[in-house]
Motif scaffolding. Sequence first.
Motif, PDB file in Angstrom:
ATOM      1  N   ASN A   1      16.071  36.975  32.057  1.00  0.00           N
ATOM      2  CA  ASN A   1      16.937  38.113  32.497  1.00  0.00           C
ATOM      3  C   ASN A   1      18.200  38.096  30.963  1.00  0.00           C
ATOM      4  O   ASN A   1      18.485  38.880  30.803  1.00  0.00           O
ATOM      5  CB  ASN A   1      17.605  37.723  33.558  1.00  0.00           C
ATOM      6  N   LEU A   2      18.012  36.565  30.617  1.00  0.00           N
ATOM      7  CA  LEU A   2      19.361  36.536  29.171  1.00  0.00           C
ATOM      8  C   LEU A   2      18.443  37.270  28.283  1.00  0.00           C
ATOM      9  O   LEU A   2      18.980  38.055  27.803  1.00  0.00           O
ATOM     10  CB  LEU A   2      19.159  35.272  28.796  1.00  0.00           C
ATOM     11  N   GLU A   3      16.942  37.017  27.734  1.00  0.00           N
ATOM     12  CA  GLU A   3      16.228  37.529  27.052  1.00  0.00           C
ATOM     13  C   GLU A   3      16.102  39.548  27.049  1.00  0.00           C
ATOM     14  O   GLU A   3      16.104  39.921  26.407  1.00  0.00           O
ATOM     15  CB  GLU A   3      15.165  36.978  27.422  1.00  0.00           C
ATOM     16  N   ILE A   4      16.117  39.772  28.248  1.00  0.00           N
ATOM     17  CA  ILE A   4      15.995  41.369  29.007  1.00  0.00           C
ATOM     18  C   ILE A   4      17.293  41.861  27.864  1.00  0.00           C
ATOM     19  O   ILE A   4      17.022  43.167  27.860  1.00  0.00           O
ATOM     20  CB  ILE A   4      15.983  41.350  30.153  1.00  0.00           C
ATOM     21  N   GLU A   5      18.427  41.325  28.323  1.00  0.00           N
ATOM     22  CA  GLU A   5      19.875  42.080  27.474  1.00  0.00           C
ATOM     23  C   GLU A   5      20.146  41.102  26.294  1.00  0.00           C
ATOM     24  O   GLU A   5      21.124  41.725  25.925  1.00  0.00           O
ATOM     25  CB  GLU A   5      20.653  41.131  28.596  1.00  0.00           C
TER      26      GLU A   5
END
Length: 78
Positions: free
Chosen positions: A39-43
């Motif tokens: 999720n952090l990578e997506i953001e």
Amino acid sequence: MGNVDLTEMRRQIRSMTFERGTPDQIALWREDLAEARANLEIEGLAPTADDDEMFAMMLDEGVPPSLMPTLILQLYQQ
């Protein structure tokens, strides 16, 4: 997060008294951590390799995710 001496951090964590996770709990925490990282990578906020190593080490030592921020703060304030 800067350079982290994982060997020293591991030594300090091993000397601390807290309820460590069971192997089953740790397996679930690893899955949760992988999902949170994705999720952090997506953001666009991907953790660094040092961050990944630190959290993996903490899981290896059975540190519950809810306790990780507190331990990190304690270790960095020393």
